[in-house]
Design a protein around this motif. Structure first.
Motif, PDB file in Angstrom:
ATOM      1  N   ARG A   1       0.835  -1.193   0.000  1.00  0.00           N
ATOM      2  CA  ARG A   1       0.000   0.000   0.000  1.00  0.00           C
ATOM      3  C   ARG A   1       0.867   1.239   0.000  1.00  0.00           C
ATOM      4  N   LYS A   2       0.452   2.202  -0.795  1.00  0.00           N
ATOM      5  CA  LYS A   2       1.136   3.489  -0.830  1.00  0.00           C
ATOM      6  C   LYS A   2       0.097   4.557  -0.558  1.00  0.00           C
TER       7      LYS A   2
ATOM      8  N   ALA B   1      -5.597   5.134 -11.117  1.00  0.00           N
ATOM      9  CA  ALA B   1      -6.493   5.174  -9.970  1.00  0.00           C
ATOM     10  C   ALA B   1      -7.513   6.288 -10.195  1.00  0.00           C
ATOM     11  N   VAL B   2      -7.012   7.475 -10.588  1.00  0.00           N
ATOM     12  CA  VAL B   2      -7.866   8.621 -10.886  1.00  0.00           C
ATOM     13  C   VAL B   2      -7.409   9.207 -12.210  1.00  0.00           C
ATOM     14  N   PHE B   3      -8.326   9.370 -13.132  1.00  0.00           N
ATOM     15  CA  PHE B   3      -8.020   9.994 -14.421  1.00  0.00           C
ATOM     16  C   PHE B   3      -8.871  11.247 -14.527  1.00  0.00           C
ATOM     17  N   ALA B   4      -8.225  12.413 -14.518  1.00  0.00           N
ATOM     18  CA  ALA B   4      -8.939  13.684 -14.586  1.00  0.00           C
ATOM     19  C   ALA B   4      -8.749  14.300 -15.965  1.00  0.00           C
ATOM     20  N   TRP B   5      -9.830  14.610 -16.620  1.00  0.00           N
ATOM     21  CA  TRP B   5      -9.784  15.228 -17.939  1.00  0.00           C
ATOM     22  C   TRP B   5      -9.423  16.701 -17.829  1.00  0.00           C
ATOM     23  N   LYS B   6      -8.983  17.278 -18.926  1.00  0.00           N
ATOM     24  CA  LYS B   6      -8.528  18.671 -18.973  1.00  0.00           C
ATOM     25  C   LYS B   6      -9.579  19.641 -18.418  1.00  0.00           C
TER      26      LYS B   6
ATOM     27  N   ILE C   1      -3.749   4.458  -2.681  1.00  0.00           N
ATOM     28  CA  ILE C   1      -3.749   3.922  -4.050  1.00  0.00           C
ATOM     29  C   ILE C   1      -3.015   2.589  -3.962  1.00  0.00           C
ATOM     30  N   GLU C   2      -3.697   1.516  -4.365  1.00  0.00           N
ATOM     31  CA  GLU C   2      -3.089   0.197  -4.271  1.00  0.00           C
ATOM     32  C   GLU C   2      -3.162  -0.503  -5.620  1.00  0.00           C
ATOM     33  N   ARG C   3      -1.993  -0.928  -6.083  1.00  0.00           N
ATOM     34  CA  ARG C   3      -1.915  -1.654  -7.363  1.00  0.00           C
ATOM     35  C   ARG C   3      -1.240  -2.992  -7.109  1.00  0.00           C
ATOM     36  N   GLN C   4      -1.997  -4.077  -7.311  1.00  0.00           N
ATOM     37  CA  GLN C   4      -1.474  -5.421  -7.080  1.00  0.00           C
ATOM     38  C   GLN C   4      -1.235  -6.154  -8.406  1.00  0.00           C
TER      39      GLN C   4
END
Length: 155
Positions: free
Chosen positions: A2-3, A132-137, A149-152
């Protein structure tokens, strides 16, 4: 592993007509009220208006969230026990340059707050570009506070 994301001061004004929508694991409500919560974060987000708080009870919610309404807050009880886990990406979602996208939360509106959540890509092979989060312009003012944010995934 976990980070944690660093703490960000979140300042926003909630309008007088703002309300809370409630989500609980196993909920079946359609109005997403405190006494009859809905079981889907996306259902609550779709009903939210500017100034609303989507209160998410502890649990694991397997879905991808698309936020298109400005000025709403997604608020978990705590990052350790309120988990949004990708289900593999929103149908037809593409990121920059048209690449298939598996964003757990895709933000297309301004002034969105994500607080006390774990955003997780679980074990397995990645088949799309992950975020995890993609924010558009056109989505300024994104606030992230006390989130994990956890990536396994396999690299």
């Amino acid at each position: 592993m976990r980070k944690s994301i660093g703490v960000v001061l979140v300042l926003f004004q909630v309008s007088a007509h703002a309300g809370n929508l409630h989500v609980a694991q196993g909920g079946v409500g359609l109005a997403c009220t405190d006494v009859d919560p809905c079981g889907s974060v996306q259902l609550a987000v779709d009903q939210a208006v500017e100034g609303d708080v989507v209160a998410i009870a502890p649990g694991v919610y397997r879905e991808n969230i698309l936020v298109q309404t400005a000025g709403i807050t997604l608020l978990g009880e705590s990052a350790n026990n309120t988990i949004i886990q990708t289900k593999g990406g929103r149908e037809g979602a593409v990121g920059n340059a048209g690449n298939p996208l598996d964003a757990i939360v895709e933000v297309q509106a301004a002034n969105i707050s994500l607080i006390n959540l774990t955003l997780m890509h679980p074990r397995g092979n990645a088949v799309k570009r992950e975020a995890a989060v993609f924010a558009w312009k056109g989505a300024p003012g994104l606030h992230i506070k006390n989130c994990i944010i956890e990536r396994q995934r396999n690299r």
